[in-house]
Scaffold this active site. Sequence first.
Site, mmCIF file in Angstrom:
data_model
loop_
_atom_site.group_PDB
_atom_site.id
_atom_site.type_symbol
_atom_site.label_atom_id
_atom_site.label_comp_id
_atom_site.label_asym_id
_atom_site.label_seq_id
_atom_site.Cartn_x
_atom_site.Cartn_y
_atom_site.Cartn_z
ATOM 1 N N CYS A 116 0.818 -1.224 0.000
ATOM 2 C CA CYS A 116 0.000 0.000 0.000
ATOM 3 C C CYS A 116 0.846 1.265 0.000
ATOM 4 O O CYS A 116 0.365 2.343 -0.320
ATOM 5 C CB CYS A 116 -0.947 0.002 1.188
ATOM 6 N N HIS A 138 -3.399 7.141 2.143
ATOM 7 C CA HIS A 138 -3.774 5.834 1.605
ATOM 8 C C HIS A 138 -5.178 5.501 2.118
ATOM 9 O O HIS A 138 -5.512 5.778 3.267
ATOM 10 C CB HIS A 138 -2.763 4.787 2.072
ATOM 11 N N ASN A 184 -9.979 -0.051 -1.055
ATOM 12 C CA ASN A 184 -8.520 -0.016 -0.978
ATOM 13 C C ASN A 184 -7.940 -0.618 -2.265
ATOM 14 O O ASN A 184 -7.968 -1.828 -2.459
ATOM 15 C CB ASN A 184 -8.075 -0.818 0.255
HETATM 16 O O1 UT7 Z 1 -4.008 -1.353 3.352
HETATM 17 C C1 UT7 Z 1 -3.202 -2.360 3.874
HETATM 18 C C2 UT7 Z 1 -3.154 -2.304 5.350
HETATM 19 N N1 UT7 Z 1 -4.384 -2.818 5.904
HETATM 20 C C3 UT7 Z 1 -5.087 -2.104 6.766
HETATM 21 O O2 UT7 Z 1 -4.770 -0.964 7.052
HETATM 22 C C4 UT7 Z 1 -6.283 -2.781 7.444
HETATM 23 C C5 UT7 Z 1 -6.305 -2.470 8.916
HETATM 24 N N2 UT7 Z 1 -7.400 -3.133 9.606
HETATM 25 C C6 UT7 Z 1 -8.688 -2.743 9.481
HETATM 26 O O3 UT7 Z 1 -8.988 -1.825 8.720
HETATM 27 C C7 UT7 Z 1 -9.721 -3.409 10.331
HETATM 28 O O4 UT7 Z 1 -9.096 -4.191 11.321
HETATM 29 C C8 UT7 Z 1 -10.730 -4.303 9.537
HETATM 30 C C9 UT7 Z 1 -11.617 -3.413 8.684
HETATM 31 C C10 UT7 Z 1 -9.972 -5.290 8.681
HETATM 32 C C11 UT7 Z 1 -11.636 -5.055 10.525
HETATM 33 O O5 UT7 Z 1 -12.291 -4.151 11.389
HETATM 34 P P1 UT7 Z 1 -12.230 -4.359 12.971
HETATM 35 O O6 UT7 Z 1 -13.013 -3.260 13.566
HETATM 36 O O7 UT7 Z 1 -10.802 -4.475 13.381
HETATM 37 O O8 UT7 Z 1 -13.008 -5.708 13.158
HETATM 38 P P2 UT7 Z 1 -12.501 -7.065 13.854
HETATM 39 O O9 UT7 Z 1 -11.570 -7.776 12.977
HETATM 40 O O10 UT7 Z 1 -12.078 -6.765 15.267
HETATM 41 O O11 UT7 Z 1 -13.877 -7.859 13.924
HETATM 42 C C12 UT7 Z 1 -14.969 -7.430 14.780
HETATM 43 C C13 UT7 Z 1 -16.132 -8.364 14.572
HETATM 44 C C14 UT7 Z 1 -15.769 -9.851 14.651
HETATM 45 O O12 UT7 Z 1 -16.842 -10.526 15.243
HETATM 46 P P3 UT7 Z 1 -16.813 -10.935 16.791
HETATM 47 O O13 UT7 Z 1 -15.600 -11.808 16.945
HETATM 48 O O14 UT7 Z 1 -16.696 -9.649 17.546
HETATM 49 O O15 UT7 Z 1 -18.110 -11.650 16.977
HETATM 50 C C15 UT7 Z 1 -15.668 -10.262 13.208
HETATM 51 O O16 UT7 Z 1 -15.940 -11.627 13.005
HETATM 52 O O17 UT7 Z 1 -16.690 -8.161 13.264
HETATM 53 C C16 UT7 Z 1 -16.744 -9.422 12.578
HETATM 54 N N3 UT7 Z 1 -16.551 -9.157 11.156
HETATM 55 C C17 UT7 Z 1 -17.562 -8.821 10.343
HETATM 56 N N4 UT7 Z 1 -18.887 -8.672 10.535
HETATM 57 C C18 UT7 Z 1 -19.631 -8.303 9.497
HETATM 58 C C19 UT7 Z 1 -15.389 -9.170 10.459
HETATM 59 N N5 UT7 Z 1 -15.642 -8.855 9.166
HETATM 60 C C20 UT7 Z 1 -16.972 -8.627 9.077
HETATM 61 C C21 UT7 Z 1 -17.820 -8.261 8.012
HETATM 62 N N6 UT7 Z 1 -19.124 -8.086 8.258
HETATM 63 N N7 UT7 Z 1 -17.343 -8.022 6.766
#
Ligand code: UT7
Length: 332
Positions: free
Chosen positions: A116, A256, A286
């Site tokens: 990225c 980004h 992204n």
């Molecule tokens: O560009 C390259 C570098 N990459 C980045 O900068 C990405 C950085 N990370 C992020 O942007 C975020 O961590 C994500 C967008 C990938 C995820 O968001 P988050 O707020 O960190 O969510 P999480 O992974 O902590 O998941 C929270 C909950 C989980 O459920 P439980 O365990 O709390 O029941 C996930 O299973 O949300 C669930 N979840 C979803 N629910 C609905 C994960 N993906 C989804 C989804 N829809 N698409």
Amino acid sequence: MSKINAAITGIGKYLPEYVLTNEELSKMVDTSDEWIMTRIGIKERRIMRDKDKSTVFMGVQAVKNLLEKTNTKPEEIDLLILASVTPDYIFPASSNVIAYEAGLTNSFSFDINAACSGFLFALTTASKYIETGTVKKAIVLGAEKMSSLVNYKDRTVSPIFGDGAAAVLLEPTTEDFGIIDSILHNDGYGLKHLHQKAGGSLRPPTHETIDNEEHFIYQEGQAVFKFAVTKMADISVEIMERNNLTSKDITWLVPHQANLRIIDATARRMGLEREKVMINIEKYGNTTAATIPLCLSDWESQLKKGDNVVLSAFGAGFSWGSVFVKWSYDGK
Ligand code: UT7
């Protein structure tokens, strides 16, 4: 002799037509528009659905658009650098193929993989060729077919990424404009949190790697988020301080586009209100190395000569960086 700076003198882009909305994605995986908008800030993304069309195809279109807009003949280009994590082949470099197909008959070209942050690594590299007088016209291109790496059964990754390409033209100037400063960093510790497990020399493709779905993006979202939110803000503040810029001096932040929450945190640390931040994550998601030039393209008409523009990125590697640009022309 006066110092030569590398000025951005034009922007070109290409986006595939197909729009994958959150509604459609919600029928493919267990997710919702509400979750994606709250956690990431993406409404839709462009997808290259034509199986015969790739990163090279999109890159060629972006380069042609740039040449046309800047009234530049392809043979005038000395250097093409492509930033991409989705090249058409492991070898040869996709930039070589793009240069050939776009008719850049007098250029040399190579690819850079800094995920990225790739566009900033490529922009910094190209600027050095211009500053030394070795190169007169360089194209820096970010092009990605991220959909080729996304598992559309994985709800943690599929909402994030989109396809697209955008490029800038770099030319020498002895005026006080162009790429003024750049800070780039890597930390290989990040490997375990974000990578593609197979397909390289460590794990060449086998039936097993395919059955195990090891050719898709593997991301531990929360771990990456923690680093991204700190490092992107830190490096943006560092480049401000190093160039004696206050928040009032900055005309635009071009971040980004990985997550609206990361963008907002960076802007907050820099003391910038939303109006000064280029944000198009809602439309394209992204697109990895293409996000920053795609933003510059969308905002081109609002850019003015003399604007202080800070470009910032964080991505796999980990890799992160910030570039301070004194904008060199009035957009139309
Ligand atoms: O560009 C390259 C570098 N990459 C980045 O900068 C990405 C950085 N990370 C992020 O942007 C975020 O961590 C994500 C967008 C990938 C995820 O968001 P988050 O707020 O960190 O969510 P999480 O992974 O902590 O998941 C929270 C909950 C989980 O459920 P439980 O365990 O709390 O029941 C996930 O299973 O949300 C669930 N979840 C979803 N629910 C609905 C994960 N993906 C989804 C989804 N829809 N698409």
